[in-house]
Design an enzyme around this catalytic site. Sequence first.
Site, short mmCIF file in Angstrom:
data_model
loop_
_atom_site.label_atom_id
_atom_site.label_comp_id
_atom_site.label_asym_id
_atom_site.label_seq_id
_atom_site.Cartn_x
_atom_site.Cartn_y
_atom_site.Cartn_z
N ARG A 1 0.81 -1.22 0.00
CA ARG A 1 0.00 0.00 0.00
C ARG A 1 0.84 1.27 0.00
O ARG A 1 0.31 2.35 -0.24
CB ARG A 1 -0.97 -0.01 1.18
N CYS B 1 4.36 -5.35 -8.29
CA CYS B 1 3.01 -5.28 -7.74
C CYS B 1 2.47 -3.85 -7.84
O CYS B 1 2.44 -3.27 -8.91
CB CYS B 1 3.04 -5.81 -6.31
N HIS B 2 2.06 -3.26 -6.71
CA HIS B 2 1.50 -1.92 -6.71
C HIS B 2 2.55 -0.83 -6.90
O HIS B 2 2.21 0.36 -6.95
CB HIS B 2 0.72 -1.67 -5.42
N TYR C 1 0.33 -5.85 -10.13
CA TYR C 1 -0.85 -6.56 -9.64
C TYR C 1 -1.99 -6.23 -10.60
O TYR C 1 -2.13 -5.07 -11.02
CB TYR C 1 -1.16 -6.14 -8.20
#
Length: 189
Positions: free
Chosen positions: A90, A119-120, A139
Site C-alpha cells: 500500500r 506489484c503496486h 498486480y
Amino acid sequence: MSNKRILMITGDFTEDYETMVPFQALMAVGHQVDAVCPDKVAGDTVATAIHDFEGDQTYTEKPGHRFALNADFAKVNPADYDALVVPGGRAPEYLRLNQEVLAMVKHFFDTQKPVAAICHGAQLLAAAKVLEGKQCSAYPACQPEVELAGGHFANLEVTDAVTDGNLVTAPAWPAHPAWLAQFMALLDK
C-alpha cells in the site's frame, strides 16, 4: 559483477516480501541498498503487510514486520545511485502524492538507470509519468493505472517478470526469482 549502489523507496504498509527479499538478496550479492521513506531517517522503521493469495477475489492482508530503514530520505541524491527498487504493497498509493518521490523516480528514467518495480509499485511509476510506451506488469488491479499512464499492461503469470529497456516489473512476490534475475542482469550491463 561490479557492486552497485541501489535506492529503495518504500513506506508504511509496504508489502513485506517485496521489501525484505530484494533488500536482502541484492545485498547478499554485494550491492549497497539504501532503503528510504519520506520524513524518516536511518534507524526508523516502516510497518509491512503480508499479502497472500488464498483463493479470494483479491489478496488478503496480514500484519508483517517492522522494516528498518538504513538511510535518510532528506539526504538522498538520486544521481548518487545506479538503480532504483520500488516495492509494492500500500505504500506506493500514498508515496505517489509526494513530489520529491516522483522527481526521484523520474530521474532514473531520464538517465536510463535500471528500475525494478513490483506489484503496486506501478502506481508510483504511473504517477511519475514514466510508463509511456513501456511494457509494465503489476498486480492486475493496477492495469487501468498502467494503461492510463500510456503503458502497455503485461498480463503475466504471477511467477513471471518482464523487462522493457531499463524497467523490470512483475505482478507480485511469487515472481521474485524471475524479477530479481532480470534486474540483476540489467545491473551487470
